[in-house]
Design an enzyme around this catalytic site. Structure first.
Site, mmCIF file in Angstrom:
data_model
loop_
_atom_site.group_PDB
_atom_site.id
_atom_site.type_symbol
_atom_site.label_atom_id
_atom_site.label_comp_id
_atom_site.label_asym_id
_atom_site.label_seq_id
_atom_site.Cartn_x
_atom_site.Cartn_y
_atom_site.Cartn_z
ATOM 1 N N LYS A 1 66.634 -57.010 112.482
ATOM 2 C CA LYS A 1 66.531 -56.858 113.991
ATOM 3 C C LYS A 1 67.416 -58.191 114.393
ATOM 4 C CE LYS A 1 64.703 -57.176 117.912
ATOM 5 N NZ LYS A 1 65.378 -58.565 118.429
ATOM 6 N N GLU B 1 63.963 -70.558 108.983
ATOM 7 C CA GLU B 1 64.932 -71.637 109.259
ATOM 8 C C GLU B 1 64.791 -71.709 110.703
ATOM 9 O OE1 GLU B 1 68.032 -73.234 110.960
ATOM 10 O OE2 GLU B 1 69.130 -71.554 110.014
ATOM 11 N N CYS C 1 72.098 -74.951 115.265
ATOM 12 C CA CYS C 1 70.683 -75.468 114.920
ATOM 13 C C CYS C 1 71.070 -76.825 113.962
ATOM 14 C CB CYS C 1 69.887 -74.518 114.134
ATOM 15 S SG CYS C 1 70.582 -73.835 112.637
ATOM 16 N N GLU D 1 65.337 -79.868 121.012
ATOM 17 C CA GLU D 1 66.658 -79.277 120.723
ATOM 18 C C GLU D 1 67.269 -78.682 122.070
ATOM 19 O OE1 GLU D 1 67.981 -76.276 117.352
ATOM 20 O OE2 GLU D 1 66.286 -75.762 118.544
#
Length: 474
Positions: free
Chosen positions: A174, A248, A282, A376
């Site tokens: 997906k 992750e 990331c 972030e």
């Protein structure tokens, strides 16, 4: 152009016929129509993967035969590099030179590595009491739900499906809703490579399709890359079925630049760490801590290098910074450049540009508690902060809930090892960034995730280790 699911060996519309638009971030206009999956499409894909695992040839092939087909898959990825690179550029604004020069070759390398790693891995034979022989088998786990993010759609999809397939599992992939095209292409290329029907299925759509996939009782493993908030939700859903997860998640990477560092090298690597993929990484080094003795010199050099980066059409060969991936994300990044998020910080260069562009942004004088220093941002935004000592630098680097990546720049080998040991991070680079050995563990701590993938760590996750104890008659 219409982008379709790939389920049980066929390209197909959604069960209910629903579609959505695929938006090009540079033109901000729709360039394709995408089949929007629902729980019904997920059911079909999981059922196909289940049949292919329970009764099909894939898990029953030898490693050499599976490896041959996976190498053929990698060859087709390389052969279709232009179309795959175009998909990455049109879907998320990635500069074409990066997509073609890095992401496509790395996708093929992921497939090749795990095909060979599975074939060459050695299982354990354990010393035992007289009259017994103990050994370990690593058996395919079953149906894998692989959920890939939008920032490296192709590369991270293959990072997940390659070990899963190499160890004999079947997969339902997906992709993120904004980046469906390369995943659909992977589904087609797998079939062209001769990988059997139902082994790699691709379901497109929004979060509701992903939620249906993660809660499906027919799924045996879930591997997810994305935000920490979504990762927490997936972990909670997976717990209901005791489904193993590999997560992750987000990061807030720090780079420590010491006064004995090679500043030319440190600037070059930290520019890459902060602004590659328009900062939508990331692992990005979005917090720089620079020892006071070289702070002013480093800041001048770093700012000059940031201002020299070229913004523009991501399909142009000289573009280094493309648009952000979408309107919603552009708005999110903009919030962090607001005075309240800066917490008193000062923008030295950069800021919001036209359309969905953000210029490479350097911010100084930011307190440790400010949102831009803790959250972030996931854009081309970096803070630069002075540090007095090694101990202070390590403490500052460890001062967020995340622990995915960190860097240190020093010519002192003793300091390098001390700092690497002290950083609370799943990945530490010394005098470099994003150099990957696919045998090494990859993952994070804290809000950056659960588990590790890569090499034997992927084998542990995508298989069911089984101990076998045999009594041997005298």
């Amino acid at each position: 152009m219409k982008i379709l699911h790939v389920i049980d060996g066929k390209e197909t519309d959604s069960v209910d016929g629903t579609t959505y638009d695929d938006i090009d971030p540079f033109t901000r206009a729709a360039y394709a129509s995408v089949a929007r999956g629902s729980a019904a499409d997920v059911d079909l894909a999981v059922a196909a993967a289940r049949r292919a695992f329970d009764t099909g040839p894939w898990p029953r092939m030898g490693f050499a035969e599976r490896g041959r087909l996976l190498h053929r898959f990698a060859e087709l990825i390389e052969r279709n590099a232009e179309e795959l690179a175009d998909a990455e550029t049109r879907d998320m604004g990635k500069p074409r030179v990066a997509a073609a020069g890095h992401d496509v070759p790395r996708a093929a390398a992921n497939i090749r590595f795990f095909a060979d790693h599975a074939r060459l891995s050695a299982a354990e034979a354990l010393p035992s009491d007289a009259g017994h022989h103990v050994y370990v088998r690593y058996e395919s786990a079953g149906v894998v739900a692989a959920i890939a993010p939008w920032n490296f759609p192709l590369m991270l999809a293959t990072w997940k499906i390659a070990p899963a397939l190499a160890w004999g599992n079947t997969v339902v992939l997906k992709p993120a809703e904004d980046t469906p095209r390369s995943a659909a292409l992977l589904g087609r290329l797998a079939l062209e490579a001769g990988i059997p029907e139902g082994v790699l299925n691709v379901v497109l759509g929004y979060g509701d399709a992903g939620a249906a996939l993660t809660r499906h009782p027919g799924v045996d493993r879930i591997t997810f890359t994305g935000s920490s908030a979504t990762g927490r939700t997936i972990a909670g859903v997976a717990a209901q079925h005791l489904t193993p997860v590999s997560l992750e998640l987000g990061g807030k990477g720090a780079a420590l630049v010491f006064d004995d560092a090679d500043l030319d090298s440190a600037v070059e690597w930290t520019i890459k760490a902060a602004f590659s993929n328009t900062g939508q990484v990331c692992l990005a080094g979005s917090r720089l801590y620079v020892q006071q003795g070289v702070y002013d010199d480093f800041l001048t050099r770093f700012t000059t290098a940031a201002e020299a980066l070229r913004l523009g059409d991501p399909s142009a060969s000289d573009t280094e910074i493309g648009p952000l991936a979408g309107a919603q994300h552009f708005g999110k990044v903009g919030v962090y450049l607001d005075e309240r998020a800066l917490g008193g910080g000062r923008i030295v260069t950069g800021g919001l540009d036209h359309d969905w562009f953000v210029r490479p942004t350097v911010v100084t004088d930011v307190p440790a508690h400010a949102p831009i220093q803790q959250d972030e941002v996931f854009g081309p935004v970096v803070t630069v902060t002075p540090m007095a000592s090694e101990e202070e630098g390590v403490a500052l680097a460890n001062g967020t809930p995340y622990g995915l990546s960190a860097m240190a720049f020093t010519e002192n080998v003793h300091r390098a090892h001390r700092v690497a040991a002290g950083l609370r991070s799943g990945n530490v680079w010394i005098n470099c960034f994003f150099v990957r050995d696919l045998r090494a563990p990859f993952g994070g701590v804290g809000a950056s995730g659960i588990g590790r993938e890569g090499g034997t760590f992927s084998r542990e996750f995508f298989t069911e280790p089984k101990s076998v104890t045999m009594r041997i008659s005298a």
